[in-house]
Design a protein around this motif. Structure first.
Motif, PDB file in Angstrom:
ATOM      1  N   VAL A  58      37.959  35.255  40.603  1.00 58.58           N
ATOM      2  CA  VAL A  58      39.043  36.113  41.110  1.00 58.58           C
ATOM      3  C   VAL A  58      40.075  36.334  40.009  1.00 58.58           C
ATOM      4  O   VAL A  58      40.577  35.374  39.414  1.00 58.58           O
ATOM      5  N   LEU A  59      40.408  37.583  39.768  1.00 60.71           N
ATOM      6  CA  LEU A  59      41.435  37.947  38.791  1.00 60.71           C
ATOM      7  C   LEU A  59      42.637  38.493  39.544  1.00 60.71           C
ATOM      8  O   LEU A  59      42.521  39.478  40.281  1.00 60.71           O
ATOM      9  N   VAL A  60      43.785  37.832  39.378  1.00 59.31           N
ATOM     10  CA  VAL A  60      44.991  38.192  40.121  1.00 59.31           C
ATOM     11  C   VAL A  60      46.038  38.736  39.156  1.00 59.31           C
ATOM     12  O   VAL A  60      46.378  38.076  38.167  1.00 59.31           O
ATOM     13  N   PHE A  61      46.559  39.923  39.460  1.00 58.08           N
ATOM     14  CA  PHE A  61      47.604  40.537  38.638  1.00 58.08           C
ATOM     15  C   PHE A  61      48.942  40.462  39.363  1.00 58.08           C
ATOM     16  O   PHE A  61      49.147  41.126  40.390  1.00 58.08           O
ATOM     17  N   LEU A 111      36.222  39.757  42.060  1.00 59.67           N
ATOM     18  CA  LEU A 111      37.271  40.270  42.940  1.00 59.67           C
ATOM     19  C   LEU A 111      38.555  40.413  42.140  1.00 59.67           C
ATOM     20  O   LEU A 111      38.880  39.556  41.321  1.00 59.67           O
ATOM     21  N   ILE A 112      39.293  41.493  42.390  1.00 57.34           N
ATOM     22  CA  ILE A 112      40.607  41.707  41.784  1.00 57.34           C
ATOM     23  C   ILE A 112      41.644  41.767  42.896  1.00 57.34           C
ATOM     24  O   ILE A 112      41.480  42.521  43.872  1.00 57.34           O
ATOM     25  N   PRO A 151      35.373  45.008  43.927  1.00 60.92           N
ATOM     26  CA  PRO A 151      36.345  45.156  45.014  1.00 60.92           C
ATOM     27  C   PRO A 151      37.766  44.843  44.542  1.00 60.92           C
ATOM     28  O   PRO A 151      37.985  43.882  43.797  1.00 60.92           O
ATOM     29  N   VAL A 152      38.712  45.668  44.976  1.00 60.97           N
ATOM     30  CA  VAL A 152      40.127  45.454  44.682  1.00 60.97           C
ATOM     31  C   VAL A 152      40.880  45.389  46.008  1.00 60.97           C
ATOM     32  O   VAL A 152      40.762  46.292  46.843  1.00 60.97           O
ATOM     33  N   ILE A 153      41.628  44.316  46.196  1.00 63.16           N
ATOM     34  CA  ILE A 153      42.489  44.189  47.370  1.00 63.16           C
ATOM     35  C   ILE A 153      43.920  44.055  46.881  1.00 63.16           C
ATOM     36  O   ILE A 153      44.217  43.197  46.048  1.00 63.16           O
TER      37      ILE A 153
END
Length: 501
Positions: free
Chosen positions: A29-32, A97-98, A120-122
């Protein structure tokens, strides 16, 4: 022996769904999130919620305990930081996942690239109307927080309920992140059938309340999105001009930090507090509906503890739960549900399109209550309408709720219909008394002169009619055509104020 062999096969077939119910998978998971705590969706605020959701999902014995999230937090600058970081990662292993980004312009670039890569981007952001088109470049975007268009449904419901027809959208525009621009763009986008005009206020310039109030005279409703101090300035100016007497409706939109409005929002400790309190009696606030349940209260307490342990002394409100904190927590739950379903159907974690489709058009239990996602991958929003119910005390109360899933408008006991009834809009002009006591000499002379001039004009018209009839008709047609063109230009000019950025 054949019987035992058949029995074993039977049990394998029957027990297979149970045995494969818990799926084991590692998810990158990559979180910005921005490190700057001036953002209500900063790392200090949101990261604890994501980690809290991770722990819940991996709890021993849970349905999703086999899903192991490897979470990587990266800084976003609301410009291009997230895009550059994502591009750097493309040389190695791409994330599964982003989460994020939140800011519109930064999110647009990231979502376009992620959609091309089938990731997928949430996001609890990317709330602008332009992201509603999921057919191509934003195909992998799921919006876990209600968009600005969803918020605008509240105003549509109110306009239809109270039969209002016109509004002025007053917003502050910084020409950079443009949060208020995108907020009221949702209203403009959804309410095209109403008479809507807009007025932008630059953050660098002095607020010209005289010009603003001049623009509200031909409208019924004023919808504002600005800083709290500027809204107070507008309301004080409107009160001085006696425009807060019920002849206009005033609203402000506050989705991110409702604590800035409501009780005491008019108070500054200056000599204008008394006038501001009376002015705010006409100011109503549209905000997110807040639900209270034991699980949410526990979550809120855990968020406060996490911030205190982290030692973010420069962020006094980092422990408070807003729509971004709640949204990113629920994003983890939604992805786990969708991944579990997709993999049970034989798809891998790399099939972003399939996983995204399982996140849309569904309902699940979030941290604050039921979360409803529409067929377009956007969360249905529930919003509250707050109004001052005690003018002497200057206190606000929720008087109505709008539920986006079924489009219902609920009036609460504190609601007062007279508060939302426009008054004094069409007063008859007083008649000027006749002081001549009859026609008199001058009036009679005027009638005679008028009759003579009228007769002369009729005779002149008779002689010129035959020679110039065709010319007159053509000229009239041309003037009508020009008038239509000018009217269309005016309408196009108004609508262009909220063109896609």
């Amino acid at each position: 022996m054949p019987f035992l062999g058949a029995l074993c096969v039977y049990f394998l077939i029957v027990l297979r769904p149970v045995m494969t119910n818990n799926i084991t998978e590692d998810i990158d998971v990559l979180v910005f999130l921005p490190q700057n705590n001036s953002y209500p969706f900063s790392h200090a605020r949101v990261a604890p919620a994501i980690l809290y959701a991770q722990q819940r999902l991996q709890a021993e014995g849970g349905q999703y305990s086999g899903i192991h999230f490897n979470i990587h937090f990266e800084n976003s600058d609301c410009v291009n930081g997230a895009l550059f970081l994502l591009l750097d990662r493309s040389c190695g292993q791409k994330p599964d996942l982003i989460l994020g980004p939140v800011c519109e312009y930064e999110a647009a670039a990231v979502v376009r690239l992620a959609s091309h890569w089938d990731i997928p981007v949430i996001s609890a952001g990317a709330l602008a109307a332009g992201f509603s088109n999921k057919n191509t470049e934003f195909s992998q975007l799921t919006r876990i927080a209600p968009s600005y268009v969803k918020m605008a449904e509240t105003f549509t419901a109110m306009f239809e309920h109270f039969t209002w027809r016109s509004a002025l959208l007053l917003f502050e525009d910084d020409k950079q992140e443009r949060n208020c621009y995108f907020t009221l763009e949702g209203v403009y986008h959804l309410m095209a059938d109403f008479n809507i005009k807009s007025y932008a206020v630059s953050m660098e310039e002095r607020l010209d309340t005289d010009d603003i109030l001049q623009n509200i005279h031909d409208t019924e409703v004023v919808i504002m999105c600005m800083g709290a101090d500027r809204i107070r300035e507008v309301m004080l100016a409107a009160h001085r001009r006696r425009l807060t007497n019920g002849s206009y409706m005033f609203f402000n939109v506050e989705l991110f930090n409702a604590s800035s409005y409501g009780n005491g929002s008019w108070k500054r400790g200056d000599k204008y507090d008394s006038d501001a309190r009376q002015a705010y009696a006409s100011l109503n606030t549209v905000t997110l509906l807040r639900t209270v349940k034991p699980e949410f209260e526990k979550f809120s307490m855990e968020m406060k503890k996490s911030v205190e342990k982290s030692g973010f002394h420069d962020c006094k409100d980092c422990g408070s739960v807003n729509m971004f904190v709640e949204g990113f927590h629920d994003a983890m739950l939604l992805y786990a549900i969708a991944l579990h379903e997709a993999m049970k159907n034989g798809y891998s974690k790399k099939n972003g399109t399939e996983i995204t489709s399982h996140m849309w058009n569904r309902t699940f239990e979030g941290i604050a209550g039921q979360v409803s996602m529409d067929v377009n991958g956007d969360r249905n929003g529930d919003f509250s309408l707050m109004a001052m119910t005690n003018v002497d005390a200057g206190t606000y109360e929720v008087v109505a709720n709008y539920f986006g899933e079924n489009g219902t408008f609920q009036l609460l006991p504190a609601f007062k219909s007279e508060h939302f009834t426009l008054r004094g809009r069409h007063k008859a002009q007083p008649e000027i008394p006749d002081k001549s006591c009859g026609l008199g000499v001058s009036a009679l002379t005027g009638v005679i002169v008028g009759a003579v001039l009228g007769t002369a004009l009729l005779i002149a018209f008779y002689f010129f009619r035959k020679n110039y009839r065709i010319t007159i008709e053509r000229r009239t047609q041309g003037e009508e055509c020009d008038t239509g063109k000018h009217r269309q230009l005016r309408e196009d000019s108004i609508r262009s104020n909220f063109s896609a950025a």
